[in-house]
Design an enzyme around this catalytic site. Structure first.
Site, PDB file in Angstrom:
ATOM      1  N   LYS A   1      -9.105  -7.928   8.427  1.00  0.00           N
ATOM      2  CA  LYS A   1      -9.441  -8.426   9.759  1.00  0.00           C
ATOM      3  C   LYS A   1      -9.628  -7.247  10.702  1.00  0.00           C
ATOM      4  O   LYS A   1      -8.896  -6.266  10.629  1.00  0.00           O
ATOM      5  CB  LYS A   1      -8.321  -9.343  10.292  1.00  0.00           C
ATOM      6  CG  LYS A   1      -8.569  -9.889  11.690  1.00  0.00           C
ATOM      7  CD  LYS A   1      -7.443 -10.804  12.148  1.00  0.00           C
ATOM      8  CE  LYS A   1      -6.164 -10.039  12.451  1.00  0.00           C
ATOM      9  NZ  LYS A   1      -5.111 -10.912  13.032  1.00  0.00           N
TER      10      LYS A   1
ATOM     11  N   HIS B   1       0.829  -1.202   0.000  1.00  0.00           N
ATOM     12  CA  HIS B   1       0.000   0.000   0.000  1.00  0.00           C
ATOM     13  C   HIS B   1       0.870   1.261   0.000  1.00  0.00           C
ATOM     14  O   HIS B   1       0.576   2.229  -0.698  1.00  0.00           O
ATOM     15  CB  HIS B   1      -0.940   0.000   1.210  1.00  0.00           C
ATOM     16  CG  HIS B   1      -2.219  -0.740   0.981  1.00  0.00           C
ATOM     17  ND1 HIS B   1      -2.275  -2.102   0.880  1.00  0.00           N
ATOM     18  CD2 HIS B   1      -3.490  -0.292   0.806  1.00  0.00           C
ATOM     19  CE1 HIS B   1      -3.530  -2.476   0.667  1.00  0.00           C
ATOM     20  NE2 HIS B   1      -4.284  -1.397   0.617  1.00  0.00           N
TER      21      HIS B   1
END
Length: 310
Positions: free
Chosen positions: A217, A151
Site C-alpha cells: 500500500k 522482513h
C-alpha cells in the site's frame, strides 16, 4: 496527542461547515487546509484525484508560547470508526459491507477494460516485466505474505549466511498481517500495510531471494524504486481500507514460517481474482508520481476554463 485523538473521532462535517461558513479561527483554518490539501491532486490512495482528504479537524489548547506543540493524526483511522448508542434494548447491530459491491469481472470485461488476469503459479519474469504503471491486474494462485518483523528476520538470516525457511524464488510477496480467522473464515481481514516500512529491506530482499513482485500500500521511496528497476521486480498496490473485502478473494491460508510472530508470520495465501494496481513498473514509473501530476494539470485546466467562462 490526546487532543488529536479526540478531534479525530469527531463527526465528518466539512460539507456542513463550508455551507454555513466558519465561526472561529479554528474553523477557518479547517476550511483553508481542506481546500489547499485537495488542490494538491494527491487523491485517494495517492493515485491522483479531486479528493485527498474528506475532512480536516483542528483543536487547540492553551500552552506556553515557547512550546507550540503540534500533534497530527492521519486520515485512515478516522474512516474506520462508527457511532452507536447502547440503550439497553439489546445488542448493537452492525451492518457488514455489501459484497455485491465487489466487482464481478467476466471475460468480456477483461477485453473492454484492459484488466488482465495473472496466474501466480505460472508466473515468469518476462510476464512481470510487461506490466505497466497504472494497469489493473487480477491475481490468482499462491502468494506469500510478510511485513516488518518477517522482513527483519529474513534479512538477518541472509546476512548470517543461513537459509530462509521458505523459498521466495519466483514468488510474489504481499505486505500484510492478516487478522486471525473466526468461525468458518479462511482468514480474517487482510488489507495491505504501508510499504515504505519495507524500503530498508528491499535491496537485500530483491538481490538475494529471487522475488518476482511485491504487493502493498502507498508509495515507495527513491531507493526502493531504484532496487525495483535494478532487479526488474515490480511493485503493486492492493486497495487500502478494504481489508474485509480483500479477504473474500483469499480461498486458503496457512502459516509457512515464523509462526511465533503471530499475525506477522509468513503465510501462504491462495487467492482468486485479487485486484491490484501496478504502482511501480520495472522502468521506474510510479503511479504515485504520475497520478497527482496528471490531476493537478486537469484541475488547473478546469480552473482556467471557469475563470474565462468556458
Amino acid at each position: 496527542m490526546l487532543l488529536a485523538k479526540e478531534a479525530m473521532n469527531e463527526p465528518i462535517d466539512m460539507s456542513e461547515l463550508i455551507a454555513r461558513g466558519p465561526s472561529s479561527a479554528e474553523e477557518a483554518l479547517r476550511i483553508e487546509l481542506y481546500e489547499r490539501i485537495n488542490a494538491l491532486g494527491i487523491g485517494a490512495q495517492g493515485l491522483g484525484g479531486l479528493t485527498t482528504v474528506v475532512d480536516v479537524k483542528v483543536a487547540t489548547y492553551p500552552t506556553h508560547a515557547a512550546s507550540k506543540p503540534v500533534a497530527l493524526i492521519p486520515q485512515c483511522a478516522a474512516n474506520r470508526h462508527l457511532t452507536l448508542t447502547l440503550d439497553g434494548k439489546g445488542p448493537a447491530q452492525l451492518q457488514p459491507p455489501d459484497l455485491s459491491q465487489w466487482p464481478q469481472i467476466g471475460p468480456e470485461d477483461l477485453q473492454t477494460t484492459g484488466v488482465r488476469r495473472v496466474n501466480l503459479d505460472e508466473l515468469t519474469r518476462g510476464e512481470t516485466t510487461s506490466w505497466r504503471c497504472g494497469e489493473t491486474l487480477l491475481l490468482s494462485g499462491k502468494m506469500l505474505t510478510g511485513r516488518d518483523a518477517a522482513h527483519k528476520r529474513m534479512v538477518d538470516l541472509i546476512d548470517a549466511g543461513k537459509p530462509l525457511p521458505v523459498d521466495l524464488r519466483g514468488r510474489v510477496i504481499y505486505y500484510v498481517g492478516p487478522v486471525r480467522a473466526v468461525r468458518d473464515e479462511v482468514v480474517g481481514p487482510a488489507g495491505p500495510t504501508t510499504s515504505s516500512r519495507m524500503d530498508d529491506f528491499t535491496e537485500k530482499m530483491l538481490a538475494e531471494t529471487g522475488l518476482y513482485a511485491m504487493v502493498g500500500k502507498a508509495e515507495r521511496g527513491p531507493a526502493a524504486i531504484e532496487s525495483i528497476v535494478r532487479h526488474k521486480t515490480p511493485y503493486l498496490i492492493a486497495v487500502g481500507g478494504a481489508a474485509y473485502l480483500i479477504s473474500k478473494s483469499i480461498k486458503a491460508a496457512r502459516i509457512v514460517a515464523f509462526e511465533d510472530l503471530g499475525m506477522e508470520a509468513i503465510y501462504e495465501f491462495e487467492v482468486q481474482d485479487m485486484p491490484v494496481i501496478m504502482a511501480v513498473d520495472v522502468e521506474g514509473n510510479s503511479v504515485h508520481n504520475s497520478g497527482p501530476i496528471e490531476w493537478r494539470k486537469r484541475m488547473a485546466a478546469d480552473s482556467i476554463a471557469r475563470n474565462i467562462g468556458v
